[in-house]
Structures are given as structure tokens and as C-alpha cells.
Design an enzyme around this catalytic site. Structure first.
Site, PDB file in Angstrom:
ATOM      1  N   HIS A 193       0.842  -1.197   0.000  1.00  0.00           N
ATOM      2  CA  HIS A 193       0.000   0.000   0.000  1.00  0.00           C
ATOM      3  C   HIS A 193       0.879   1.248   0.000  1.00  0.00           C
ATOM      4  CE1 HIS A 193      -4.062  -1.734   1.429  1.00  0.00           C
ATOM      5  NE2 HIS A 193      -3.339  -2.698   0.898  1.00  0.00           N
ATOM      6  N   GLU A 196       0.571   4.130   1.422  1.00  0.00           N
ATOM      7  CA  GLU A 196       0.795   4.739   2.735  1.00  0.00           C
ATOM      8  C   GLU A 196       1.932   4.054   3.480  1.00  0.00           C
ATOM      9  OE1 GLU A 196      -3.810   4.663   2.268  1.00  0.00           O
ATOM     10  OE2 GLU A 196      -2.088   3.526   1.555  1.00  0.00           O
ATOM     11  N   CYS A 223      -7.106   2.316   4.467  1.00  0.00           N
ATOM     12  CA  CYS A 223      -7.785   1.105   4.943  1.00  0.00           C
ATOM     13  C   CYS A 223      -7.423   0.887   6.415  1.00  0.00           C
ATOM     14  CB  CYS A 223      -7.345  -0.081   4.095  1.00  0.00           C
ATOM     15  SG  CYS A 223      -5.627  -0.591   4.400  1.00  0.00           S
ATOM     16  N   CYS A 274      -3.577   0.461   6.984  1.00  0.00           N
ATOM     17  CA  CYS A 274      -2.817   1.701   6.834  1.00  0.00           C
ATOM     18  C   CYS A 274      -3.159   2.704   7.931  1.00  0.00           C
ATOM     19  CB  CYS A 274      -3.044   2.293   5.456  1.00  0.00           C
ATOM     20  SG  CYS A 274      -2.346   1.258   4.143  1.00  0.00           S
TER      21      CYS A 274
END
Length: 161
Positions: free
Chosen positions: A47, A49, A77, A80
Site C-alpha cells: 500500500h 501509505e 484502509c 494503513c
């Protein structure tokens, strides 16, 4: 945010989920950036992030990002958002909300959860429509192009442990 959305759009054109993130220090300097790599690396942890946080912490030599701001094109999400709390990020600014998985206000708010030992400022909806349109378009194309493709074709595709 406009530059992040443009970057995410280019990422989508390369077949990756179009999400991009940066970490800015208290002076507004970029100290971490990330893009989604889930598709290309078959990595559920890929991800944007997480990549941006990891790079910022490495550059600073500290896991605490209290005086930093993370900007991202999609609401984080739960994984994260949890990482943002753990890294003690001071502020998060995101573009599109995620009504299915968003964890900074849409489905749950981990920044305000009783278990959060750190409180961060959260600003959502910055250039939201532009980001939502980009993401929606990408997922529509992906569904059309890959409907039924990508599944394991046979037992020989499995790894023997």
C-alpha cells in the site's frame, strides 16, 4: 493533491491500483513517497501509505512522525490507518472516501478509536470527485479486462511447501 492524483493516474495506466501517498515534514518537504504495488508484486502489504511511512521513518531515523502530514489519494484502509496511528503521524489528508474499507471515518475511525494511543488530525475530501472518478474508472476497466483471468489455472500453478 493534484500532483498525487496525476501520479496515481499514471500508475493506473501501468496496471497498478491508482493510489499514491507522500509524507511531508513540518516544513512541507517531502520525506517519503509511496505507490501501490499490490498488483505488480502480488503483495497485500504493498500500500502507498506503508511505503511512504517506511521511507519517511528511515530518512528521519525515527519511527515517530508527530510533526508530519501524510497526503493520499484514497482514504486509508484499516491496516494503513493502524500504521498511521502507530507512527504517530500528526495529520492525514486524503482525497476520496472509501465507503467499503475506509478506516478514518467511512466504516470505522481508527484515529478516534478508544485503542488509539495517539490522536491525529484527519481532513478528508480534498479533490474528492477527481480522485473518485479516477479510481472508479480504473476498477471498471480492470473488471472488464480481467473478468475471469488471473485465477490459478491448474494444480501445477500451486507452490509445493
Amino acid at each position: 493533491m493534484g500532483r498525487l492524483i496525476a501520479r496515481a493516474r499514471r500508475l493506473g495506466e501501468q496496471g497498478e491500483v491508482p493510489v499514491s501517498a507522500i509524507v511531508l515534514d513540518h516544513q512541507g518537504r517531502c520525506i517519503g513517497h509511496g505507490i501501490n504495488t499490490r498488483e505488480k508484486q502480488s503483495d497485500p502489504l504493498g500500500h502507498a501509505e506503508l511505503m511512504a511511512i517506511r521511507q519517511a521513518c528511515s530518512l528521519r531515523g525515527d519511527w515517530r512522525l508527530n510533526d508530519c502530514t501524510l497526503l493520499v489519494t484514497l482514504e486509508p484502509c484499516p491496516m494503513c490507518a493502524g500504521a498511521l496511528v502507530q507512527a504517530r503521524v500528526g495529520q492525514v489528508i486524503f482525497a476520496a472516501t472509501d465507503p467499503k474499507r475506509g478506516a478514518l471515518g467511512s466504516t470505522i475511525d481508527l484515529a478516534q478509536h478508544i485503542s488509539a494511543h495517539h490522536r491525529m488530525k484527519v481532513v478528508g475530501g480534498v479533490r474528492s470527485e477527481e480522485s473518485k472518478e479516477m479510481l472508479s474508472s480504473w476498477f471498471k476497466q480492470r473488471r472488464r479486462r480481467f473478468d475471469g483471468i488471473g485465477a490459478i489455472q491448474s494444480q501445477t500453478d500451486l507452490i509445493t511447501c
